[in-house]
Write an enzyme that holds these catalytic residues in place. Sequence first.
Site, PDB file in Angstrom:
ATOM      1  CE1 TYR A  50      -3.644   2.571   0.605  1.00 10.40           C
ATOM      2  CE2 TYR A  50      -2.324   3.311   2.464  1.00 10.40           C
ATOM      3  CZ  TYR A  50      -3.376   3.502   1.587  1.00 10.40           C
ATOM      4  OH  TYR A  50      -4.159   4.621   1.697  1.00 10.40           O
ATOM      5  CG  ASP A  64      -2.713  13.361   4.363  1.00  8.80           C
ATOM      6  OD1 ASP A  64      -2.743  13.552   3.142  1.00  8.80           O
ATOM      7  OD2 ASP A  64      -3.445  12.533   4.950  1.00  8.80           O
ATOM      8  CG  ASP A  91      -4.326   8.129  -0.187  1.00 10.33           C
ATOM      9  OD1 ASP A  91      -5.237   8.629  -0.859  1.00 10.33           O
ATOM     10  OD2 ASP A  91      -4.020   8.522   0.958  1.00 10.33           O
ATOM     11  CG  ASP A  93      -4.673  12.674  -1.500  1.00 16.33           C
ATOM     12  OD1 ASP A  93      -4.707  11.844  -0.571  1.00 16.33           O
ATOM     13  OD2 ASP A  93      -3.730  13.450  -1.670  1.00 16.33           O
ATOM     14  CG  HIS A 118      -7.858   4.718  -1.347  1.00 18.16           C
ATOM     15  ND1 HIS A 118      -7.974   5.983  -0.822  1.00 18.16           N
ATOM     16  CD2 HIS A 118      -6.810   4.154  -0.701  1.00 18.16           C
ATOM     17  CE1 HIS A 118      -7.055   6.161   0.107  1.00 18.16           C
ATOM     18  NE2 HIS A 118      -6.319   5.076   0.188  1.00 18.16           N
ATOM     19  CD  GLU A 120      -9.266  11.450   0.729  1.00 19.29           C
ATOM     20  OE1 GLU A 120      -9.221  12.458   1.456  1.00 19.29           O
ATOM     21  OE2 GLU A 120      -8.402  10.552   0.747  1.00 19.29           O
ATOM     22  CB  CYS A 128      -5.030  12.840   8.647  1.00 19.31           C
ATOM     23  SG  CYS A 128      -5.035  11.220   9.459  1.00 19.31           S
ATOM     24  NE  ARG A 163     -10.264   8.422   3.427  1.00 24.78           N
ATOM     25  CZ  ARG A 163      -9.158   8.996   3.880  1.00 24.78           C
ATOM     26  NH1 ARG A 163      -7.978   8.527   3.507  1.00 24.78           N
ATOM     27  NH2 ARG A 163      -9.225  10.045   4.676  1.00 24.78           N
ATOM     28  CD  GLU A 193      -9.554   6.656   7.490  1.00 20.17           C
ATOM     29  OE1 GLU A 193      -9.574   5.555   8.076  1.00 20.17           O
ATOM     30  OE2 GLU A 193      -8.551   7.088   6.894  1.00 20.17           O
ATOM     31  CG  ASN A 215      -6.612   3.144   7.800  1.00 18.34           C
ATOM     32  OD1 ASN A 215      -5.507   2.651   7.987  1.00 18.34           O
ATOM     33  ND2 ASN A 215      -6.807   4.452   7.798  1.00 18.34           N
TER      34      ASN A 215
END
Length: 303
Positions: A50, A64, A91, A93, A118, A120, A128, A163, A193, A215
């Site tokens: 990952y 982040d 990831d 974003d 992924h 989100e 985060c 996500r 999440e 996660n």
Amino acid sequence: MSLFSSGVTDADKRKALRDGLNSGELQRWPGAFSPLVAKLIADIGFDGVYVSGAVLAADLGLPDIGLTTLSEVTARAGSIARATDLPTLVDADTGFGEPMSAARTVAALEDAGLAGLHLEDQVNPKRCGHLDGKDVVPADVMLKRLRAAVSAKRDPNFVICARTDARGIEGFDAAVDRAKAYADAGADLIFTEALTDLGEFEKFRKAVDTPLLANMTEFGKSDLITADQLRDVGYNAVIYPVTTLRIAMGAVEAGLREILSEGTQAGLLDGMQHRSRLYELLRYAEYNDFDSELFNFTLADGA
């Protein structure tokens, strides 16, 4: 097997990822912050790799909050994906912009050798997922983002994971509703999440039919649940996104402080990876043999 290629193709890795999600076995994907860490993950025997957006940002010295670019993520994630025969999930974003940008993100990461990504449903600037102060876009905005991403796939085995951060903002039931809508829009895998405990993970599994990702990040809002527990409640995959970076940075900080105070690294040797183990991971001997075979000539007399 070539020194520079095992014969495992990007398509093979994507099929392996999809087959793993459908296998009934929990797929375990530690985060890698470098290609070398990815090699160690593969050598130890995990199922995949990952690449965390938070870790990539931190490695660049950034928080982040959506400051990294598609080109930065593609370059780093691609080098990690190429380092092993394991599938790599990255990831991405919020897709780096509007739906058209999300489509371009899929194309770029597929070209770079990733097995999946992924996206989100946070707003920009993002946060985060385990911090307060984040917000999510309306579900229809995320659905456009997802449909664009799905339409950009060229390899049908490339995994699009959706996500949702809605659990901590709109509540558990809203997160379930979003997950179902995202699956209907073409998401292959759902990542919810900041669920809190095993009971919530199990409840979410019972409510959603699509493959699910858990996660297990440290110091966040979720309990640290074991792989066996996640397997028993029916999860398909688990990520440990920041674990290797936190282990490494903890050791680096302690080591630097000891060098500063003691004036030598002699007391740190037992905790270091030995040169021989590093060379084993890098296949140093095989590279050396390759080099010797190519450059073992001598000049003839009079040449």
